[in-house]
Motif scaffolding. Structure first.
Motif, PDB file in Angstrom:
ATOM      1  N   GLN A  26      52.951 -37.187 -22.550  1.00 13.35           N
ATOM      2  CA  GLN A  26      54.071 -37.457 -23.648  1.00 13.35           C
ATOM      3  C   GLN A  26      53.688 -36.626 -24.877  1.00 13.35           C
ATOM      4  O   GLN A  26      52.362 -36.136 -25.070  1.00 13.35           O
ATOM      5  CB  GLN A  26      53.867 -39.116 -24.056  1.00 13.35           C
ATOM      6  CG  GLN A  26      52.461 -39.473 -24.710  1.00 13.35           C
ATOM      7  CD  GLN A  26      52.494 -40.721 -25.437  1.00 13.35           C
ATOM      8  OE1 GLN A  26      53.508 -41.257 -26.156  1.00 13.35           O
ATOM      9  NE2 GLN A  26      51.379 -41.588 -25.465  1.00 13.35           N
ATOM     10  N   VAL A  27      54.779 -36.470 -25.735  1.00 15.67           N
ATOM     11  CA  VAL A  27      54.359 -35.729 -27.056  1.00 15.67           C
ATOM     12  C   VAL A  27      54.266 -36.957 -27.997  1.00 15.67           C
ATOM     13  O   VAL A  27      55.171 -37.805 -28.282  1.00 15.67           O
ATOM     14  CB  VAL A  27      55.568 -34.774 -27.136  1.00 15.67           C
ATOM     15  CG1 VAL A  27      55.513 -34.237 -28.699  1.00 15.67           C
ATOM     16  CG2 VAL A  27      55.834 -33.721 -26.123  1.00 15.67           C
ATOM     17  N   LYS A  28      53.300 -36.805 -28.655  1.00 13.01           N
ATOM     18  CA  LYS A  28      53.104 -38.022 -29.750  1.00 13.01           C
ATOM     19  C   LYS A  28      52.329 -37.431 -31.059  1.00 13.01           C
ATOM     20  O   LYS A  28      51.559 -36.241 -30.957  1.00 13.01           O
ATOM     21  CB  LYS A  28      52.144 -39.155 -29.145  1.00 13.01           C
ATOM     22  CG  LYS A  28      50.590 -38.670 -28.925  1.00 13.01           C
ATOM     23  CD  LYS A  28      49.829 -39.936 -28.385  1.00 13.01           C
ATOM     24  CE  LYS A  28      48.459 -39.644 -28.193  1.00 13.01           C
ATOM     25  NZ  LYS A  28      47.618 -40.948 -28.061  1.00 13.01           N
ATOM     26  N   PRO A  29      52.472 -38.073 -31.974  1.00 10.45           N
ATOM     27  CA  PRO A  29      51.802 -37.695 -33.456  1.00 10.45           C
ATOM     28  C   PRO A  29      50.348 -37.582 -33.182  1.00 10.45           C
ATOM     29  O   PRO A  29      49.597 -38.875 -32.831  1.00 10.45           O
ATOM     30  CB  PRO A  29      52.432 -38.521 -34.390  1.00 10.45           C
ATOM     31  CG  PRO A  29      53.503 -39.336 -33.775  1.00 10.45           C
ATOM     32  CD  PRO A  29      53.338 -39.085 -32.300  1.00 10.45           C
ATOM     33  N   THR A  30      49.520 -36.716 -33.356  1.00 14.39           N
ATOM     34  CA  THR A  30      48.210 -36.588 -33.365  1.00 14.39           C
ATOM     35  C   THR A  30      47.548 -35.835 -34.507  1.00 14.39           C
ATOM     36  O   THR A  30      48.143 -34.747 -35.015  1.00 14.39           O
ATOM     37  CB  THR A  30      47.859 -35.771 -31.997  1.00 14.39           C
ATOM     38  OG1 THR A  30      48.624 -36.347 -30.958  1.00 14.39           O
ATOM     39  CG2 THR A  30      46.508 -35.551 -31.762  1.00 14.39           C
TER      40      THR A  30
ATOM     41  N   MET B 109      51.130 -32.542 -27.332  1.00 14.14           N
ATOM     42  CA  MET B 109      51.481 -32.821 -25.726  1.00 14.14           C
ATOM     43  C   MET B 109      50.149 -32.468 -24.815  1.00 14.14           C
ATOM     44  O   MET B 109      49.552 -31.401 -25.100  1.00 14.14           O
ATOM     45  CB  MET B 109      52.659 -32.345 -25.054  1.00 14.14           C
ATOM     46  CG  MET B 109      52.709 -32.491 -23.500  1.00 14.14           C
ATOM     47  SD  MET B 109      54.122 -31.762 -22.807  1.00 14.14           S
ATOM     48  CE  MET B 109      53.263 -30.083 -22.554  1.00 14.14           C
TER      49      MET B 109
ATOM     50  N   PRO C  99      52.929 -33.177 -33.585  1.00 18.41           N
ATOM     51  CA  PRO C  99      53.332 -33.648 -32.293  1.00 18.41           C
ATOM     52  C   PRO C  99      52.518 -32.824 -31.117  1.00 18.41           C
ATOM     53  O   PRO C  99      52.897 -31.627 -31.011  1.00 18.41           O
ATOM     54  CB  PRO C  99      54.768 -33.202 -32.339  1.00 18.41           C
ATOM     55  CG  PRO C  99      55.208 -32.234 -33.238  1.00 18.41           C
ATOM     56  CD  PRO C  99      54.006 -32.455 -34.196  1.00 18.41           C
TER      57      PRO C  99
ATOM     58  N   ASN D 125      49.224 -40.064 -21.907  1.00 12.27           N
ATOM     59  CA  ASN D 125      48.817 -39.015 -22.615  1.00 12.27           C
ATOM     60  C   ASN D 125      48.533 -37.883 -21.512  1.00 12.27           C
ATOM     61  O   ASN D 125      48.785 -36.547 -22.112  1.00 12.27           O
ATOM     62  CB  ASN D 125      47.552 -39.356 -23.479  1.00 12.27           C
ATOM     63  CG  ASN D 125      47.645 -40.268 -24.506  1.00 12.27           C
ATOM     64  OD1 ASN D 125      49.005 -40.358 -25.003  1.00 12.27           O
ATOM     65  ND2 ASN D 125      46.660 -41.113 -24.996  1.00 12.27           N
TER      66      ASN D 125
ATOM     67  N   ALA E 173      54.046 -44.185 -21.569  1.00 10.54           N
ATOM     68  CA  ALA E 173      52.977 -44.246 -22.690  1.00 10.54           C
ATOM     69  C   ALA E 173      51.790 -43.398 -22.007  1.00 10.54           C
ATOM     70  O   ALA E 173      50.503 -43.862 -22.003  1.00 10.54           O
ATOM     71  CB  ALA E 173      52.583 -45.413 -23.212  1.00 10.54           C
TER      72      ALA E 173
ATOM     73  N   GLY F 224      56.063 -37.695 -19.334  1.00  9.77           N
ATOM     74  CA  GLY F 224      56.255 -37.895 -20.872  1.00  9.77           C
ATOM     75  C   GLY F 224      57.149 -38.952 -21.332  1.00  9.77           C
ATOM     76  O   GLY F 224      57.033 -39.484 -22.426  1.00  9.77           O
TER      77      GLY F 224
END
Length: 228
Positions: free
Chosen positions: A179-183, A197, A195, A163, A161, A158
């Protein structure tokens, strides 16, 4: 092994909110600690997944009471970047503080000072023709498997970059964290940003039934999303 891979998306809104409140109080939790807590809770309810299969002509199945995660670490050893793994103590009943302390000790201690890695270094120094048979002989002793290999493997990429990724850690259940990402997500029939993951679960199909593995992944997801 006979590895099969499942994955899901986990909404980390509750986890990050809890983490921020704790940070305001001077307490720092790793995202991995939240996953370890949820996974431990779920495996306690699924003893058939907290197990190992011994090899040989007459394979034996052992189920374990303790839940001892093996975590992978990105470390530098003798100037070379390597992946090392260490087994945490039994986490049944452990709260987030206790899990964080166990994880931080492994993460922050120099690798040559970790008692959990002494056996690994001793094995590494053996010639391959002797090392591999020694490793297989030790792993064949099922009662020792939790202390040596863990009952659950957890690995995270995580911090990059990534996913999602798919790997097996030598245990009946392996969790792989992206990773934890805005989705974009759907909430009450409307699009929102959260956010998220990607969480992958690998299971050994010789030990774990696919339907139960799916239940385990779903319950870990639910437990994480209900963090408050």
């Amino acid at each position: 092994m006979s590895p099969v891979f499942l994955d899901t998306d986990v909404d980390f809104t509750g986890v990050l909110a809890h983490r921020e409140r704790a940070s305001e109080e001077g307490v720092r939790y790793s995202l991995l600690s939240y996953v370890l807590r949820s996974a431990t809770r779920v495996l306690e309810r699924h003893p058939d997944c907290n197990a190992a299969l011994g090899g040989g002509l007459r394979p034996k199945l052992a189920r374990f009471g303790a839940v001892q995660p093996k975590i992978a670490m990105d470390r530098t050893l003798a100037g070379q970047r390597v992946v090392l793994s260490a087994v945490l103590p039994d986490l049944r009943g452990a709260d987030l503080d206790e899990i964080q302390q166990a994880f931080a000790r492994i993460k922050d201690t120099p690798v040559d000072e970790l008692p959990e890695l002494r056996g690994t270094f001793m094995l590494h120094r053996l010639p391959a023709l002797l090392g591999w048979p020694t490793f297989r002989a030790v792993m064949a002793i099922l009662p020792k498997r939790p202390q040596l290999m863990g009952t659950l493997a957890v690995s995270s990429l995580g911090h990059r970059a990534v996913n999602g990724f798919h790997a097996t850690g030598g245990t009946a259940i392996t969790l792989n964290l992206g990773q934890v990402k805005p989705t974009p997500v759907i909430r009450e029939n409307e699009v929102a940003i959260a956010p998220v993951m990607r969480l992958n679960l690998c299971f050994d199909h010789r030990v774990v039934d696919g339907a139960e593995a799916a239940d385990v992944l779903d319950e870990i997801k639910t437990d994480l999303e209900n963090t408050s």
